[in-house]
Design a protein around this motif. Structure first.
Motif, PDB file in Angstrom:
ATOM      1  N   UNK A 174       0.813  -1.215   0.000  1.00 37.79           N
ATOM      2  CA  UNK A 174       0.000   0.000   0.000  1.00 37.79           C
ATOM      3  C   UNK A 174       0.847   1.265   0.000  1.00 37.79           C
ATOM      4  N   UNK A 175       2.111   1.164   0.418  1.00 34.95           N
ATOM      5  CA  UNK A 175       3.030   2.302   0.406  1.00 34.95           C
ATOM      6  C   UNK A 175       3.857   2.342  -0.887  1.00 34.95           C
ATOM      7  N   UNK A 176       3.433   1.582  -1.911  1.00 32.55           N
ATOM      8  CA  UNK A 176       4.097   1.512  -3.223  1.00 32.55           C
ATOM      9  C   UNK A 176       5.531   0.988  -3.153  1.00 32.55           C
ATOM     10  N   UNK A 177       5.795   0.093  -2.233  1.00 34.71           N
ATOM     11  CA  UNK A 177       7.089  -0.586  -2.162  1.00 34.71           C
ATOM     12  C   UNK A 177       6.928  -1.927  -2.876  1.00 34.71           C
ATOM     13  N   UNK A 178       7.834  -2.216  -3.818  1.00 33.10           N
ATOM     14  CA  UNK A 178       7.718  -3.434  -4.607  1.00 33.10           C
ATOM     15  C   UNK A 178       8.621  -4.534  -4.057  1.00 33.10           C
ATOM     16  N   UNK A 179       8.034  -5.713  -3.921  1.00 28.17           N
ATOM     17  CA  UNK A 179       8.749  -6.901  -3.450  1.00 28.17           C
ATOM     18  C   UNK A 179       8.683  -7.944  -4.564  1.00 28.17           C
ATOM     19  N   UNK A 180       9.787  -8.665  -4.779  1.00 31.65           N
ATOM     20  CA  UNK A 180       9.840  -9.699  -5.819  1.00 31.65           C
ATOM     21  C   UNK A 180      10.446 -10.968  -5.244  1.00 31.65           C
TER      22      UNK A 180
END
Length: 174
Positions: free
Chosen positions: A154-160
């Motif tokens: 929701x804080x626009x942090x991307x995890x892969x």
């Protein structure tokens, strides 16, 4: 009473005033003994235990303040990766259909997909087990011998994460 020509009263006052008075200290002295007593030991031990027992609460408070409330917690992401890996390493058939991950295990079909702001896990199309919270977007892509998962919080942090399996699978886009 006379002792060597000086009265005893005057002699005692002379002896007492001869030694310098104790200096004033900036700390409060609880006990006047010159040694370290068992009571002082217990008091010091009690203060030390009290301070050390409050340390984990203080560290937990600092961790809560440093992580935004609507973001993925790092431990939550690591637990999610471990759970997905454990599920997929025993899977028979892995498919990505309409941005949902489907696989077969022990003659049951399982799916993992986004539902609102969570990633959920379902067995045979029923149930609702939350795997990850505070998810804005989740993308599943089938790659050669594995699956790539991209999650945006929701804080626009991307995890892969890239999970490799050695089981045959196919890509179906409907």
């Amino acid at each position: 009473m006379n002792l060597y020509g000086i009265e005893m009263k005057k002699r005692l006052s002379f002896v007492l005033t001869r030694f310098p008075k104790k200096r004033k200290r900036f700390v409060v002295i609880l006990f006047e003994e010159s040694g370290y007593t068992f009571t002082q030991l217990l008091f010091s031990l009690m203060i030390t235990i009290l301070l050390l027992s409050s340390l984990p609460s203080f560290l937990s408070l600092i961790e809560r303040i440093s992580t935004p409330p609507n973001d993925l917690h790092p431990y939550e992401w690591q637990l999610f990766m471990m759970d997905i890996y454990d599920e997929l390493k025993l899977a028979n058939d892995i498919k990505v259909i309409n941005n949902k991950l489907y696989y077969m295990k022990n003659e049951n079909s399982y799916s993992i997909g986004q539902y609102g702001n969570v990633l959920r896990y379902q067995k045979n199309g029923s149930g609702h087990i939350v795997l990850l919270q505070n998810v804005k977007n989740a993308e599943f892509q089938k790659v050669k011998q594995g699956v790539q998962i991209k999650v945006t919080s929701l804080q626009n942090v991307e995890y892969k994460v890239m999970l490799r399996t050695f089981i045959g699978s196919e890509i179906i886009n409907e």
